[in-house]
Scaffold this active site. Structure first.
Site, mmCIF file in Angstrom:
data_model
loop_
_atom_site.group_PDB
_atom_site.id
_atom_site.type_symbol
_atom_site.label_atom_id
_atom_site.label_comp_id
_atom_site.label_asym_id
_atom_site.label_seq_id
_atom_site.Cartn_x
_atom_site.Cartn_y
_atom_site.Cartn_z
ATOM 1 N N TYR A 197 -110.076 -16.130 -71.345
ATOM 2 C CA TYR A 197 -110.251 -16.252 -70.036
ATOM 3 C C TYR A 197 -110.956 -17.575 -69.916
ATOM 4 C CZ TYR A 197 -110.882 -10.978 -69.620
ATOM 5 O OH TYR A 197 -110.819 -9.857 -69.487
ATOM 6 N N GLY A 245 -110.441 -6.690 -55.865
ATOM 7 C CA GLY A 245 -111.005 -7.008 -54.586
ATOM 8 C C GLY A 245 -110.490 -6.177 -53.473
#
Length: 330
Positions: free
Chosen positions: A56, A209
């Site tokens: 990440y 989301g």
């Protein structure tokens, strides 16, 4: 904060975990100070499970967490790390490496970036098709014996791989996407983990989301994974947001948010399932925590099922080329 044990032998973790990936650029720019403040706020309310990956932000996320944990008691935090994804200097993806020698190399760098001397839960991010899962898990087991890792876990693998891995060493959990619109684990994977006493840490509970109730068409910017995600593309996103509006009606009747309904639905699927919340701001964290107070009745479940039936989402959860290489999709 209530806690569950991961698997039969794993650590006690909070009923909600904090997924930190979004703090390192996967969904566009993130504010570093706000990210650290969000981690601190999560720890302060009793969330002890922090999930990350060494790829990440090419290590950025681990260093961020390491900074956030300075001055905190190491034993109060359960750090879960995924490893094995290969990236190039331009940020592109180059497959996965599960070789035993690579496992130990990845771990050495992770320990340094996080500033800790052991990892609580360590897992390959994906299955390396060129390396038997037994070899990869065996290498992590060596690191458990050496004291650098406490528990072994898996990510995005199918039922057969889960069984093979569990035959080598105790597996405490499987991390995999699970949400109202990503329910593929229900057929084979979830029954297998329950048979073997392996927990699920569920990521994508708000589908990046999409089903948070906050997303609007065209919101993704350059560098955001969602610009490439099929469910956010023209022709699909409209259908998916229509599902959200149906969910909004149910949430409104209960005086809660869409995100809270979606998180509560996952959490209610069993005490062996821990939702990972990808909040990178304190207000989103606060909203997610409110899901713990949402009690869903049998009638609520029926209404949710009518509003968002299984397989109702338009588009795959990853681009087709990525799905082809995911063991969990086979």
């Amino acid at each position: 904060m209530q806690t569950y044990r991961l698997g039969k032998t794993g650590p006690e973790v909070s009923v909600i975990g904090l997924g930190c990936m979004g703090m390192s650029g996967m969904y566009g720019p993130a504010d570093r100070a706000e990210s650290i403040a969000t981690i601190h706020a999560a720890l302060d309310v009793g969330i002890n499970l922090l999930d990350t990956g060494d790829f990440y932000g090419m290590g950025h996320n681990e260093m961020l967490i390491g900074e956030a944990l300075r001055g905190r008691r190491r034993q109060d935090v359960v750090i879960s790390v995924k490893f094995g994804a290969l990236r190039d200097p331009a940020g592109g993806w180059g497959g996965f490496d599960g070789r035993p020698v690579a496992v130990k190399n990845f771990l050495a760098y992770t320990l340094q970036r996080l500033g800790v001397d052991y990892i609580d839960v360590y897992r390959p991010a994906r299955l390396d098709p060129n390396v038997p899962i037994e070899d990869t898990i065996g290498a992590i087991a060596d690191m458990v014996k050496a004291g650098y890792v406490r528990h072994i876990a898996l990510s995005e693998v199918g039922a057969d791989t889960i069984r093979r891995a569990a035959a080598v060493a105790p597996i405490v959990d499987l991390q995999i996407e699970y949400s109202l619109i990503s329910r593929g684990i229900e057929e084979k994977i979830l029954p297998t983990t329950r048979e073997l006493g392996i927990s699920i840490t569920a990521y994508g509970v708000l589908s990046r989301g999409l089903i948070s109730g906050h997303w609007q068409k065209g919101q993704a910017t350059a560098g955001d994974f969602r610009t490439h995600s099929p469910r956010f593309q023209e022709g699909n996103v409209e259908q998916n947001l229509a599902l959200v509006e149906k969910l909004r009606e149910i949430a409104g009747a209960k005086s809660v948010s869409v995100a809270q309904i979606a998180i509560a639905w996952v959490a209610a699927k069993g005490k062996d399932i821990v939702p990972l919340i990808g909040a990178r701001r304190r207000d989103r964290l606060t909203e997610a925590l409110g899901s713990r107070a949402v009690a869903l009745s049998a009638e609520d479940f029926e209404a949710i099922e009518r509003a968002v039936p299984k397989d109702a989402a338009a588009g795959g959860r990853y681009p087709e080329q990525m799905l082809k290489h995911m063991d969990s999709e086979k």
